[in-house]
Design an enzyme around this catalytic site. Structure first.
Site, PDB file in Angstrom:
ATOM      1  CD  GLU A  30      -3.035   0.872   2.335  1.00 39.29           C
ATOM      2  OE1 GLU A  30      -3.807   2.196   3.168  1.00 39.29           O
ATOM      3  OE2 GLU A  30      -2.258  -0.534   3.193  1.00 39.29           O
ATOM      4  CG  ASN A  75      -7.707   1.855   5.251  1.00 36.11           C
ATOM      5  OD1 ASN A  75      -8.831   1.529   5.759  1.00 36.11           O
ATOM      6  ND2 ASN A  75      -7.217   2.560   6.922  1.00 36.11           N
ATOM      7  CG  ASN A 175      -9.736  -1.644   1.870  1.00 34.60           C
ATOM      8  OD1 ASN A 175      -8.903  -2.896   2.082  1.00 34.60           O
ATOM      9  ND2 ASN A 175      -9.104  -0.486   2.282  1.00 34.60           N
ATOM     10  CD  GLU A 176     -10.353  -2.744   6.433  1.00 30.08           C
ATOM     11  OE1 GLU A 176      -9.548  -1.178   7.055  1.00 30.08           O
ATOM     12  OE2 GLU A 176      -9.013  -3.762   6.839  1.00 30.08           O
ATOM     13  CE1 TYR A 247      -3.347  -6.695   9.060  1.00 31.36           C
ATOM     14  CE2 TYR A 247      -5.614  -5.862   9.209  1.00 31.36           C
ATOM     15  CZ  TYR A 247      -4.248  -6.052   8.409  1.00 31.36           C
ATOM     16  OH  TYR A 247      -4.396  -5.276   7.675  1.00 31.36           O
ATOM     17  CD  GLU A 295      -5.931  -4.775   4.623  1.00 34.32           C
ATOM     18  OE1 GLU A 295      -5.820  -4.848   5.845  1.00 34.32           O
ATOM     19  OE2 GLU A 295      -7.237  -4.380   4.035  1.00 34.32           O
ATOM     20  CD  GLN A 352       0.749  -2.823   3.868  1.00 35.09           C
ATOM     21  OE1 GLN A 352       1.403  -1.703   2.823  1.00 35.09           O
ATOM     22  NE2 GLN A 352      -0.527  -1.643   3.917  1.00 35.09           N
TER      23      GLN A 352
END
Length: 505
Positions: A30, A75, A175-176, A247, A295, A352
């Site tokens: 990212e 993001n 994304n999200e 996460y 992710e 990442q």
């Protein structure tokens, strides 16, 4: 040795879960922190090639054999104008990047990333902006990337020096979008409608692509799993995958509870799978929705220091978690979990890849080194390709703060029929005692032990830093293995990650 220190496992070549899709060993870059600038791209670095790519980083990424890499966010993509990052560099605008509140120079963009992925023998997983933009920008981007020629956007790509289309196959629809932190946050109905129409337009431009619909930003979201059900009601027929993000962190310094987090990960996968299958039944569809766990990682060490970053700086050190030995053990278990669900999880991206919550770290203008989590990812990526088998495990268990009946033995198994090689990945979650494991492999004939790789350390908080990579695997585990008449006896050290490879002599 008491029964509390003994576990049994039966492995049979007929107990096939699925062929492992190599893309479960994907990753993520990212425009965040030093992932791009100072990470993969640093034109002034002594090892930089003619494109500005750090060769020392390229070498380590190639070592990991990452088959697909998600880009450019994250993001960041929800406020990104992709047109800013193509064409002559001196004409590219510098923007306020709102997701992470930094400056984005756009010196690195779509074409550079395509070139970089080729250099590391990988493919692009491209995300489109469904926050501040929508189907028109997505249509233009896929025309720019994938259409051969003869149109405005495809000919612009050719003017930029890329005669042949990039042929990017896998695309993320935003994304999200459920997250309140996301620029352009949507309700499930809003996102579902927009994603379905965007996906329709994109597949009209290029019918060969595959699409990933946004799932919940994590299993702890208050709208999970209703978000999946509502959005899939719109996107089920146009999308090919639904995303999962998760996460973990050991904020309470409770290692036993930390090592049990993969039970939560497994429940997350099962819940999303069940929701997908409910929607399949509801729609009377013959199509199976697969999962993209795009992710996943450990992320908590850098949270406090990131609060001190000055806004509108360029490529500051953000999300630079320094990983411990115990983090590597959990990462190994997370990889095991992906393998055990490889019948439905076809894509996964460790988030990442460089500097930002990453297995690879760099100094600007300086060296590169491997974090502790590099090793379980490396061995699983290289040797965890083939047929995932379902091992029947009998293991002693423990209870922790948030979990009950946590097996001390966590294992995943991959069989390579083409060369008759069997690979066992095993974690001993016990913090104080080794674990004797008896493995029945009588359905495999003529195998012998190739190696037993062990990742262990006396200090669970040990880290790898530049010039002192104290956490590294060894191959001395082979001395603790006995293989007789199809029965493998192995000793797994306390709090350890292990890979046992067997094959024909």
């Amino acid at each position: 040795m008491t029964t509390a220190n003994r576990a049994k496992m039966v492995i049979d070549k007929d107990f096939v879960i699925s062929k492992v899709d190599p893309r479960i060993y994907g990753s993520f870059i990212e425009h965040l922190g030093r992932a791009v600038y100072g990470g993969i791209y640093e034109p002034d670095h002594p090892t930089a090639n003619e494109l500005g790519f750090r060769q020392d980083v390229l070498d380590l990424v190639k070592e990991l054999q990452v088959p697909i890499i998600r880009y450019p966010g994250g993001n960041m993509v929800s406020g990104y104008n992709w047109e800013d990052g193509v064409g002559p560099r001196d004409a590219r605008p510098t923007r306020l990047e709102l997701a992470w509140r930094v400056l984005e120079t756009n010196a690195f963009g779509t074409n550079e990333f395509v070139e970089w992925t080729k250099a590391v023998n990988s493919e692009v997983m491209m995300a489109v902006n469904l926050g501040t933009r929508g189907m028109e920008a997505a249509r233009d981007l896929i025309e720019y990337c994938n259409h051969p020629s003869g149109t405005y956007w495809s000919d612009l790509r050719r003017q930029h020096g890329y005669e042949q289309p990039h042929k990017i196959k896998t695309w993320c629809l935003g994304n999200e979008m459920d997250g309140p932190w996301q620029i352009g946050q949507k309700t499930a109905e809003e996102y579902g409608r927009l994603a379905a129409e965007t996906g329709k337009v994109m597949k009209l431009v290029d019918p060969t692509i595959e699409l990933v619909s946004c799932g919940s930003s994590g299993s702890g979201m208050p709208t999970f799993p209703e978000w999946e059900a509502t959005t899939l009601d719109h996107t089920y027929e146009v999308a090919d995958y639904i995303s999962l993000h998760q996460y973990y962190g050991n904020r309470d310094n409770d290692t036993a509870n930390y090592f049990a987090q993969t039970l939560d990960m497994e429940n997350f996968i099962k819940t999303v799978t069940a929701t997908c299958d409910y929607m399949k039944a509801k729609k009377r569809s013959k199509k199976t929705m697969y999962l993209s766990f795009d992710e996943w990682n450990v992320w908590f060490h850098s949270n406090d220091q990131d609060k001190k970053i000055e806004p509108w700086s360029f490529a500051p050190p953000q999300l630079e978690d320094v990983y411990t030995f115990e983090d590597a053990i959990l990462v190994g278990s997370m990889l095991n979990t992906l393998l055990k669900h490889s019948d439905r999880v076809k894509i996964a991206c460790m988030a990442q890849l460089v500097n930002v919550i990453a297995p690879i770290m760099t100094e600007n203008g300086g060296n590169v080194w491997k974090q502790t989590i590099f090793y379980p990812f490396y061995y699983t990526s290289v040797y965890g390709r083939g047929l995932a088998l379902n091992p029947i495990i009998s293991s002693p268990k423990y209870d922790s703060k948030d979990f009950t009946d946590v097996p001390y033995l966590d294992s995943a198994v991959v069989y390579h029929p083409e060369n008759d090689e069997l690979v066992i990945f095993a974690v001993n979650r016990h913090l104080e005692e080794s674990l004797t494991v008896e493995v029945d492999i009588r359905s495999f004939e003529g195998l012998s032990i190739i190696e037993h790789v062990v990742l262990e350390h006396e200090d669970k908080h040990a880290t790898n830093i530049i010039g002192n990579e104290s956490v590294q695997p060894h191959v001395n585990g082979q001395s603790t293995i006995d293989l007789t008449e199809g029965k493998l006896m192995s000793q797994l050290p306390k709090m350890s990650w292990n890979m046992i490879r067997l094959g024909k002599k």
